[in-house]
Design a protein around this motif. Structure first.
Motif, PDB file in Angstrom:
ATOM      1  N   TYR A  63      -6.091   7.921  -3.165  1.00  8.82           N
ATOM      2  CA  TYR A  63      -4.654   8.223  -3.191  1.00  8.82           C
ATOM      3  C   TYR A  63      -4.471   9.714  -3.432  1.00  8.82           C
ATOM      4  CZ  TYR A  63       0.290   8.089  -4.250  1.00  8.82           C
ATOM      5  OH  TYR A  63       1.640   8.306  -4.218  1.00  8.82           O
ATOM      6  N   HIS A 112      -1.903  -1.793  -6.462  1.00 10.92           N
ATOM      7  CA  HIS A 112      -1.809  -1.379  -5.065  1.00 10.92           C
ATOM      8  C   HIS A 112      -2.003  -2.565  -4.110  1.00 10.92           C
ATOM      9  CE1 HIS A 112      -2.578   1.460  -1.729  1.00 10.92           C
ATOM     10  NE2 HIS A 112      -3.669   0.790  -1.456  1.00 10.92           N
ATOM     11  N   PHE A 123       0.843  -1.189   0.000  1.00 14.34           N
ATOM     12  CA  PHE A 123       0.000   0.000   0.000  1.00 14.34           C
ATOM     13  C   PHE A 123       0.880   1.241   0.000  1.00 14.34           C
ATOM     14  CE2 PHE A 123      -4.275  -1.578   1.915  1.00 14.34           C
ATOM     15  CZ  PHE A 123      -4.314  -2.591   0.975  1.00 14.34           C
ATOM     16  N   GLU A 124       0.493   2.251  -0.766  1.00 15.32           N
ATOM     17  CA  GLU A 124       1.342   3.420  -0.941  1.00 15.32           C
ATOM     18  C   GLU A 124       0.924   4.623  -0.098  1.00 15.32           C
ATOM     19  OE1 GLU A 124       1.601   4.199  -5.098  1.00 15.32           O
ATOM     20  OE2 GLU A 124       2.599   2.314  -5.546  1.00 15.32           O
ATOM     21  N   ALA A 164      -6.688   4.389  -5.564  1.00 15.45           N
ATOM     22  CA  ALA A 164      -5.475   3.575  -5.524  1.00 15.45           C
ATOM     23  C   ALA A 164      -5.444   2.641  -6.730  1.00 15.45           C
ATOM     24  CB  ALA A 164      -5.434   2.759  -4.232  1.00 15.45           C
TER      25      ALA A 164
END
Length: 299
Positions: free
Chosen positions: A89, A147, A28-29, A143
């Motif tokens: 995001y 992701h 996950f970013e 996302a």
């Protein structure tokens, strides 16, 4: 323990585990800080609204009594906060997460339709927050599909979606009883995809590609099935699921991105208007019956 509470606990546990795995294993970013600001916003507003309502109605807050009761009270806010922090995001910004979560929680208190002797919210909270932030902040997106499985490959590319799918099936079959809705949505999605493929210049069944992704699995089993904003009768569930698929297909014809979320908020809004319509019809019929009763008494 009733089914609603069990379902909420299972949903909350599942999405919590998925977020923990997402930030430790799956790639996950979003930042950890963005998770906490989402959860903090959700908890704070949920407690604030309940405190205000308890003061106005001169009763104890629903979160009072015990620590377990307090935790159960926060489960819907917990689910909404984690869902938003997981799905949108916004680079390293915090405000979009705070705003989207605030919209989600506030929508439950502001946008309500008549229901039996009271009222109920008709918009899926986390979905509403996501849609509003997408519309108001073009720099915020959803996302990307990778992701969810960025750091895994081979066997795990199949195992993780299969695990989430099987967990979603058990949860919705045993606790939420939303399998008719899920099957109607999935079937409607396939039908609209095949129709678009047949009559429009798509190649290699590209319209069906989203069904192979983890994003659609999460949406199907953990968002569109929200017990508080979807119907309970089997026929109504089927109508709801097919309607979401139809609206999604129409949105795709106009090249609207993030069609899943927009289709759900549109169908939920129409359902809310229909609930208002039924309430108005019921009130009018009661007035007519009352007037007829007065006429009979006068005679």
């Amino acid at each position: 323990m009733n089914k609603r509470k069990k379902a909420l606990r299972r949903f909350a546990l599942t999405i919590t585990i998925f977020n923990i795995l997402g930030h430790t294993v799956l790639g996950f970013e979003q930042s950890i800080a963005q998770i906490f600001v989402s959860l903090g916003t959700a908890y704070s507003l949920e407690i604030l609204f309940e405190t205000m309502k308890s003061i106005i109605s001169k009763r104890k807050p629903n979160f009072s009594g015990s620590f377990i009761n307090f935790m159960d009270f926060l489960l819907p806010a917990h689910i909404s906060g984690l869902a938003i922090s997981m799905l949108i995001y916004a680079n390293d910004e915090w405000l979009p997460f705070i705003f989207a979560t605030a919209v989600a929680i506030c929508s439950k208190e502001i946008l309500r339709a008549p229901h039996k002797k009271g009222s109920k919210h008709f918009l899926n909270p986390s979905n509403t927050g996501i849609v509003v932030i997408l519309l108001l902040c073009p720099r915020v997106g959803i996302a990307p599909p990778y992701h969810f499985t960025e750091y895994v490959d081979g066997f795990w590319d199949w195992f993780i979606p299969a695990l989430i799918l099987s967990s979603g099936v058990m949860l919705n079959a045993k606790l939420t009883n939303k399998m008719p809705l899920i099957l109607a949505w999935a079937g409607g999605f396939i039908i609209q995809a095949l129709i678009r493929y047949q009559f429009l210049p798509y190649e290699h069944l590209a319209t069906l590609y989203p069904i192979t992704g983890l994003a659609l699995i999460l949406f199907t089993f953990y968002m569109i099935t929200d017990p508080g904003t979807t119907p309970f009768k089997t026929k109504s569930q089927i109508c709801f699921g097919l309607s979401c698929a139809f609206v999604y297909g129409v949105l795709m014809l106009f090249n609207v991105v993030f069609g899943f979320f927009f289709s759900l908020v549109i169908v939920c809004s129409v359902r809310g208007l229909y609930m208002y319509y039924l309430a108005i019809i019921h009130t009018m019929s009661q007035k007519v019956s009352y007037q007829k009763g007065l006429v009979k008494e006068a005679r």
